[in-house]
Design a protein around this motif. Structure first.
Motif, mmCIF file in Angstrom:
data_model
loop_
_atom_site.group_PDB
_atom_site.id
_atom_site.type_symbol
_atom_site.label_atom_id
_atom_site.label_comp_id
_atom_site.label_asym_id
_atom_site.label_seq_id
_atom_site.Cartn_x
_atom_site.Cartn_y
_atom_site.Cartn_z
ATOM 1 N N VAL A 1 0.885 -1.162 -0.037
ATOM 2 C CA VAL A 1 -0.026 0.134 0.098
ATOM 3 C C VAL A 1 0.746 1.299 -0.171
ATOM 4 O O VAL A 1 1.707 1.526 1.137
ATOM 5 N N CYS A 2 1.028 1.927 -1.227
ATOM 6 C CA CYS A 2 1.892 3.105 -1.154
ATOM 7 C C CYS A 2 3.422 2.926 -0.763
ATOM 8 O O CYS A 2 4.010 3.696 -0.242
ATOM 9 N N GLY A 3 3.712 1.773 -1.055
ATOM 10 C CA GLY A 3 5.186 1.319 -0.843
ATOM 11 C C GLY A 3 5.344 0.839 0.647
ATOM 12 O O GLY A 3 6.594 0.546 0.996
ATOM 13 N N SER A 4 4.289 0.501 1.167
ATOM 14 C CA SER A 4 4.447 0.102 2.435
ATOM 15 C C SER A 4 4.084 -1.469 2.657
ATOM 16 O O SER A 4 2.941 -1.969 1.996
ATOM 17 N N HIS A 5 4.580 -2.246 3.149
ATOM 18 C CA HIS A 5 4.117 -3.615 3.257
ATOM 19 C C HIS A 5 3.236 -3.777 4.444
ATOM 20 O O HIS A 5 3.458 -3.409 5.504
ATOM 21 N N ILE A 6 2.013 -4.308 4.265
ATOM 22 C CA ILE A 6 0.719 -4.234 5.069
ATOM 23 C C ILE A 6 0.217 -5.688 5.101
ATOM 24 O O ILE A 6 -0.207 -6.190 4.212
ATOM 25 N N ILE A 7 -0.139 -6.290 6.461
ATOM 26 C CA ILE A 7 -0.469 -7.555 6.600
ATOM 27 C C ILE A 7 -2.085 -7.349 6.675
ATOM 28 O O ILE A 7 -2.551 -6.394 7.432
ATOM 29 N N ILE A 8 -2.897 -8.042 5.659
ATOM 30 C CA ILE A 8 -4.293 -7.940 5.833
ATOM 31 C C ILE A 8 -4.819 -9.179 6.200
ATOM 32 O O ILE A 8 -4.264 -10.352 5.679
ATOM 33 N N ALA A 9 -5.761 -9.292 6.541
ATOM 34 C CA ALA A 9 -6.787 -10.380 6.783
ATOM 35 C C ALA A 9 -7.711 -10.775 5.712
ATOM 36 O O ALA A 9 -8.596 -9.995 5.120
ATOM 37 N N GLU A 10 -7.708 -12.027 5.486
ATOM 38 C CA GLU A 10 -8.638 -12.409 4.428
ATOM 39 C C GLU A 10 -9.946 -13.189 5.099
ATOM 40 O O GLU A 10 -9.881 -13.626 5.945
ATOM 41 N N ALA B 1 11.276 -7.593 8.492
ATOM 42 C CA ALA B 1 10.309 -8.345 8.794
ATOM 43 C C ALA B 1 9.415 -8.993 7.839
ATOM 44 O O ALA B 1 9.091 -10.101 7.957
ATOM 45 N N LEU B 2 9.364 -8.444 6.567
ATOM 46 C CA LEU B 2 8.665 -8.971 5.286
ATOM 47 C C LEU B 2 9.647 -10.370 4.966
ATOM 48 O O LEU B 2 9.079 -11.333 4.450
ATOM 49 N N LEU B 3 10.922 -10.211 4.891
ATOM 50 C CA LEU B 3 11.773 -11.288 4.702
ATOM 51 C C LEU B 3 11.415 -12.567 5.511
ATOM 52 O O LEU B 3 11.144 -13.820 5.137
ATOM 53 N N LEU B 4 11.333 -12.233 6.939
ATOM 54 C CA LEU B 4 10.749 -13.051 7.925
ATOM 55 C C LEU B 4 9.798 -13.778 7.690
ATOM 56 O O LEU B 4 9.485 -15.082 7.591
ATOM 57 N N TRP B 5 8.785 -12.847 7.384
ATOM 58 C CA TRP B 5 7.202 -13.429 7.274
ATOM 59 C C TRP B 5 7.142 -14.321 5.887
ATOM 60 O O TRP B 5 6.561 -15.565 5.972
ATOM 61 N N ILE C 1 17.708 -16.753 9.745
ATOM 62 C CA ILE C 1 17.515 -16.006 8.498
ATOM 63 C C ILE C 1 17.933 -14.720 8.607
ATOM 64 O O ILE C 1 18.614 -14.232 7.414
ATOM 65 N N LEU C 2 18.019 -13.951 9.458
ATOM 66 C CA LEU C 2 18.592 -12.595 9.508
ATOM 67 C C LEU C 2 19.937 -12.731 9.264
ATOM 68 O O LEU C 2 20.606 -12.007 8.847
ATOM 69 N N THR C 3 20.776 -13.516 9.947
ATOM 70 C CA THR C 3 22.112 -13.565 9.768
ATOM 71 C C THR C 3 22.490 -13.915 8.460
ATOM 72 O O THR C 3 23.801 -13.625 8.113
ATOM 73 N N ASP C 4 21.739 -14.766 8.032
ATOM 74 C CA ASP C 4 21.992 -15.266 6.696
ATOM 75 C C ASP C 4 21.704 -14.011 5.564
ATOM 76 O O ASP C 4 22.415 -14.274 4.359
ATOM 77 N N ASN C 5 21.131 -13.361 5.745
ATOM 78 C CA ASN C 5 20.623 -12.095 4.860
ATOM 79 C C ASN C 5 21.284 -10.765 5.015
ATOM 80 O O ASN C 5 21.271 -9.987 4.123
ATOM 81 N N LYS D 1 17.918 -11.079 19.457
ATOM 82 C CA LYS D 1 17.233 -9.915 19.966
ATOM 83 C C LYS D 1 16.103 -9.277 19.118
ATOM 84 O O LYS D 1 15.020 -9.114 19.544
ATOM 85 N N ASP D 2 16.595 -9.140 17.944
ATOM 86 C CA ASP D 2 15.794 -8.520 16.960
ATOM 87 C C ASP D 2 14.544 -9.520 16.529
ATOM 88 O O ASP D 2 13.486 -9.280 16.407
ATOM 89 N N ALA D 3 14.901 -10.700 16.461
ATOM 90 C CA ALA D 3 14.203 -11.894 15.962
ATOM 91 C C ALA D 3 12.891 -12.005 17.246
ATOM 92 O O ALA D 3 11.796 -12.311 16.873
ATOM 93 N N GLN D 4 13.431 -11.962 18.561
ATOM 94 C CA GLN D 4 12.317 -11.925 19.546
ATOM 95 C C GLN D 4 11.576 -10.810 19.355
ATOM 96 O O GLN D 4 10.366 -11.172 19.903
ATOM 97 N N GLU D 5 11.916 -9.717 19.125
ATOM 98 C CA GLU D 5 11.028 -8.485 19.275
ATOM 99 C C GLU D 5 9.993 -8.643 18.182
ATOM 100 O O GLU D 5 8.997 -8.418 18.466
ATOM 101 N N VAL D 6 10.394 -9.222 17.025
ATOM 102 C CA VAL D 6 9.427 -9.429 15.900
ATOM 103 C C VAL D 6 8.270 -10.655 16.143
ATOM 104 O O VAL D 6 7.307 -10.165 15.916
ATOM 105 N N ALA D 7 8.809 -11.565 16.946
ATOM 106 C CA ALA D 7 8.069 -12.528 17.295
ATOM 107 C C ALA D 7 6.849 -12.165 18.425
ATOM 108 O O ALA D 7 5.811 -12.201 18.213
ATOM 109 N N ASN D 8 7.379 -11.253 19.103
ATOM 110 C CA ASN D 8 6.622 -10.664 20.317
ATOM 111 C C ASN D 8 5.486 -9.961 19.555
ATOM 112 O O ASN D 8 4.172 -9.937 20.021
ATOM 113 N N GLN D 9 6.084 -8.959 18.486
ATOM 114 C CA GLN D 9 5.210 -8.042 17.904
ATOM 115 C C GLN D 9 4.055 -8.882 17.154
ATOM 116 O O GLN D 9 2.577 -8.631 17.175
#
Length: 95
Positions: A12-21, A38-42, A58-62, A78-86
């Motif tokens: 959406v206008c250059g932003s990656h948005i998660i939407i429910a179907e 986050a998009l790479l991880l998702w 995945i983060l360290t590989d990329n 640390k970053d992965a845990q933060e994303v998982a929590n979110q």
């Protein structure tokens, strides 16, 4: 952990948005925006069981800090845990 079914990423206008179907998932009170990492991880975990350690791998590989230095595992965890929590808080993954 596993990504819940019924969610997809759209641009959406250059932003990656998660939407429910589906009508049962319509709730516009919690829009989830993802940066490129986050998009790479998702995208990497779709249809798979995963752990925070898997996300960190995945983060360290990329990603690198500079041309020759990989992202340190401690920072990636640390970053992965933060994303998982979110994602848990947003209700888009389940354990």
């Amino acid at each position: 952990m596993k990504a819940k079914k019924g969610f997809k990423v759209t641009d959406v206008c250059g932003s990656h948005i998660i939407i429910a179907e589906g009508e049962e998932n319509i709730d516009f009170s919690n829009i989830i925006s993802m940066n490129d990492s986050a998009l790479l991880l998702w995208n990497s975990i779709q249809g798979k069981d995963f752990t925070v350690e898997d996300l960190a791998d995945i983060l360290t590989d990329n990603y690198q800090l500079d041309d020759n230095t990989p992202l340190p595992k401690e920072q990636a965890l640390k970053d992965a845990q933060e994303v998982a929590n979110q994602w848990k808080e947003a209700g888009i993954i389940e354990e």
